[in-house]
Design a protein around this motif. Sequence first.
Motif, PDB file in Angstrom:
ATOM      1  N   GLU A 126       0.827  -1.200   0.000  1.00 17.29           N
ATOM      2  CA  GLU A 126       0.000   0.000   0.000  1.00 17.29           C
ATOM      3  C   GLU A 126       0.867   1.259   0.000  1.00 17.29           C
ATOM      4  O   GLU A 126       0.543   2.255  -0.660  1.00 17.29           O
ATOM      5  N   LEU A 127       1.968   1.194   0.745  1.00 20.15           N
ATOM      6  CA  LEU A 127       2.857   2.348   0.828  1.00 20.15           C
ATOM      7  C   LEU A 127       3.499   2.644  -0.517  1.00 20.15           C
ATOM      8  O   LEU A 127       3.675   3.807  -0.904  1.00 20.15           O
ATOM      9  N   GLU A 128       3.858   1.595  -1.264  1.00 22.84           N
ATOM     10  CA  GLU A 128       4.467   1.778  -2.578  1.00 22.84           C
ATOM     11  C   GLU A 128       3.526   2.543  -3.501  1.00 22.84           C
ATOM     12  O   GLU A 128       3.945   3.481  -4.197  1.00 22.84           O
ATOM     13  N   GLU A 129       2.251   2.186  -3.486  1.00 26.13           N
ATOM     14  CA  GLU A 129       1.278   2.885  -4.319  1.00 26.13           C
ATOM     15  C   GLU A 129       1.106   4.333  -3.868  1.00 26.13           C
ATOM     16  O   GLU A 129       1.048   5.256  -4.682  1.00 26.13           O
ATOM     17  N   GLU A 130       1.055   4.533  -2.558  1.00 26.55           N
ATOM     18  CA  GLU A 130       0.875   5.880  -2.017  1.00 26.55           C
ATOM     19  C   GLU A 130       2.079   6.766  -2.336  1.00 26.55           C
ATOM     20  O   GLU A 130       1.927   7.945  -2.702  1.00 26.55           O
ATOM     21  N   SER A 131       3.261   6.207  -2.204  1.00 27.59           N
ATOM     22  CA  SER A 131       4.469   6.980  -2.456  1.00 27.59           C
ATOM     23  C   SER A 131       4.597   7.344  -3.930  1.00 27.59           C
ATOM     24  O   SER A 131       5.010   8.455  -4.290  1.00 27.59           O
ATOM     25  N   GLU A 132       4.228   6.405  -4.804  1.00 27.31           N
ATOM     26  CA  GLU A 132       4.296   6.672  -6.247  1.00 27.31           C
ATOM     27  C   GLU A 132       3.306   7.771  -6.639  1.00 27.31           C
ATOM     28  O   GLU A 132       3.613   8.650  -7.452  1.00 27.31           O
ATOM     29  N   SER A 133       2.119   7.738  -6.042  1.00 25.85           N
ATOM     30  CA  SER A 133       1.136   8.783  -6.310  1.00 25.85           C
ATOM     31  C   SER A 133       1.634  10.138  -5.838  1.00 25.85           C
ATOM     32  O   SER A 133       1.477  11.150  -6.535  1.00 25.85           O
ATOM     33  N   MET A 134       2.272  10.165  -4.685  1.00 26.26           N
ATOM     34  CA  MET A 134       2.814  11.419  -4.163  1.00 26.26           C
ATOM     35  C   MET A 134       3.950  11.927  -5.040  1.00 26.26           C
ATOM     36  O   MET A 134       4.118  13.132  -5.245  1.00 26.26           O
ATOM     37  N   ARG A 135       4.747  11.005  -5.576  1.00 27.15           N
ATOM     38  CA  ARG A 135       5.851  11.413  -6.446  1.00 27.15           C
ATOM     39  C   ARG A 135       5.331  12.086  -7.713  1.00 27.15           C
ATOM     40  O   ARG A 135       5.874  13.091  -8.179  1.00 27.15           O
ATOM     41  N   ARG A 136       4.232  11.536  -8.256  1.00 29.05           N
ATOM     42  CA  ARG A 136       3.672  12.099  -9.485  1.00 29.05           C
ATOM     43  C   ARG A 136       3.004  13.452  -9.248  1.00 29.05           C
ATOM     44  O   ARG A 136       3.118  14.362 -10.071  1.00 29.05           O
ATOM     45  N   THR A 137       2.302  13.592  -8.151  1.00 27.86           N
ATOM     46  CA  THR A 137       1.530  14.822  -7.909  1.00 27.86           C
ATOM     47  C   THR A 137       2.297  15.903  -7.171  1.00 27.86           C
ATOM     48  O   THR A 137       2.054  17.101  -7.384  1.00 27.86           O
ATOM     49  N   GLU A 138       3.237  15.489  -6.278  1.00 28.51           N
ATOM     50  CA  GLU A 138       3.939  16.465  -5.454  1.00 28.51           C
ATOM     51  C   GLU A 138       5.450  16.434  -5.641  1.00 28.51           C
ATOM     52  O   GLU A 138       6.174  17.194  -4.999  1.00 28.51           O
ATOM     53  N   ASN A 139       5.917  15.533  -6.512  1.00 32.51           N
ATOM     54  CA  ASN A 139       7.349  15.405  -6.788  1.00 32.51           C
ATOM     55  C   ASN A 139       8.159  15.115  -5.524  1.00 32.51           C
ATOM     56  O   ASN A 139       9.253  15.641  -5.322  1.00 32.51           O
TER      57      ASN A 139
END
Length: 298
Positions: A126-139
């Motif tokens: 779950e963390l991997e998905e959350e972190s990837e989403s944050m990377r795309r939206t918030e860099n």
Amino acid sequence: RGTVFDIVGCQVAVCAPSRSSLLTGLSPETLGIYDFSHYGAIKHFRTIPSHFHRKGYATAMAGKIFHWESDRHWSHGYYGFPQWDTVHAEELKFENSSVTPDKYRPERGFYRDSRIIEHASRFLGELEEESESMRRTENRHQPWFLAVGLKGTHMQYQMPHRYWKQYADMDVAAMTGLTDPTMFRYPLSAPIIGAVKKTEATSVLFMEDEGGKPGRDRESYQRRGHGRTISPRAWAELYRGYLACLSYADAQLGILLDALESRPGLQENTIIVFAADHGMHVGEKGVWGKWSLFDEAS
């Protein structure tokens, strides 16, 4: 890739005070926690996970971290056992059993450590998905903290039978050099403050006879260790059980590390700390468990 500290110790060889001290950075004297009775005092202090939580980390736990768990330290729910007493009661039905649990239910469905690792691995996914989403939206990546507490070698000794089989034919006396059970007697010259007031169990249910089977052998053993000991047969079985549990816990740790390494985005810049809350007597001085001031427990 890491550093091993060979000389370590704890202030009190009991779960609650030792864990409270580790997780707050404060001594048992400061916390006022020496046993289980005053454990609630920890709510007045900031802990490692609550500090990370306040700093924006995703924090989660799996297994036993504090002595009695609370979800107030964690941002990602409770990856442990809300029905901890129910799980523990189920385990106690088999006492020091190595065989029966897998006979009645699948290995991964019963053993606490297997379930703990499943919870921890799920968090990483779950963390991997959350972190990837944050990377795309918030860099930026989501910082995280995961605490995993394995039961491991704590009595009751329970492990899948395949780990017990690894040590079933081992000559314990030859390996340890301890052939006389009286060598485990509590030293009468030791100060009384070092006496063990409590052990993890009061009897041994022989693993060889398939735990949980009605009518199998039971052997009682002394509580305080003053001049009495269990039989060589019972001692050898418990020692093998201890090693089997150690191998089982090691295998579970390997599963979790594999889960982490399969996610390079999470593995990068991750620090892994492996520690224990206290030591354990494995028959030394007639004691099976903690609750002593000797080096084996503290």
